[in-house]
Design an enzyme around this catalytic site. Sequence first.
Site: not given
Length: 336
Positions: A118, A200, A203
């Site tokens: 991140k 995976k 969104k």
Amino acid sequence: MPENTEKKKVIFSGIQPTGVFTLGNYIGAIRNWGPLQDEYDCIYSIVDMHALTVKRDPVKFRQQTLEAYALILACGIDPVKSIAFIQSHNPSHAQLNWILACATQFGELSRMTQFKDKSKKHPDDVNAGLFTYPVLMAADILTYNADLVPIGADQKQHLELARNIAVRFNQRFGDTFVIPEPYIPSFGASVKSLQDPTKKMSKSDENPNACIYILDDKDTIIRKFKRAVTDSDAEVRYADGKDGINNLMTIYSCVTGKDMHEIESDFSCKGYGDFKLAVGEAVADHLEPVRTRFAELMNDKAYLKECYTDGAQRAFKLSNKIVTKVYRKVGFVDYR
Ligand code: TRP
């Protein structure tokens, strides 16, 4: 025979209110939360505090949090059977967070792969919250003495850290926390991107066709499945190297209850086009009641408020006991 008065195990899980859940969140996580409610004492939280580690527009954020809450109810969480609440409504999480932060090493947090990923993704906002995110997650779990935590593979490292913190705290201050175990539901499945079935479903995918949202309408769902990436073979068969078809078969199996053999024989004389259409229709039909219930709930804000207020109060009653115990153990002066 004496009645079974054994205490039920406690389950805690959280989901971030960062937009409509995907079919991946649904099949891999939320769909499995409902059936656990009879066997366990379940506590489910919309973890809005976790979502604040990324800059958010306050108006949109508030709306998304309400929607996420309505969505978990629409997906089968019963707010009476379970405790369903919004994280920021229960102060225990923030209180325990600080104590646990003081029992967590900088080095441990530096090794978290999600933090590394991140911070690479948002190099302009590597805030302290992003760094200490796993501590808050440990607080979420430990403040209810949860026995089991349903999580996906990406959260395993965080749960492992929560366990380490709990063990360390217990060693230093005496038995306080239950050491939580991961709960991997036997019927859970990992849903992949429709555009790159080696990844995976997410969104945050830039390609809008890669991901099904559980509130997508029937036409949208069918269109996205029609465009799903498959292979150059033409046989509906579960096999190595057929990631696209394997993914579609997994999804189809989850929403229809059919196993892979049944699916293979049902589609033995048919091509990928027919199969994709069937998957799209089955998914849309399966999600229809969720969409309807979600709309009803969003039209009844008073009921929603009643549910999350009651959830927060019940959550606090449990968690505050643990926080009080922890405050005493670490040596804070008792004021009650
Ligand atoms: N970090 C989890 C995720 O992104 C969400 C979460 C927060 C959570 N606190 C939790 C999950 C406690 C399980 C238990 O998926």
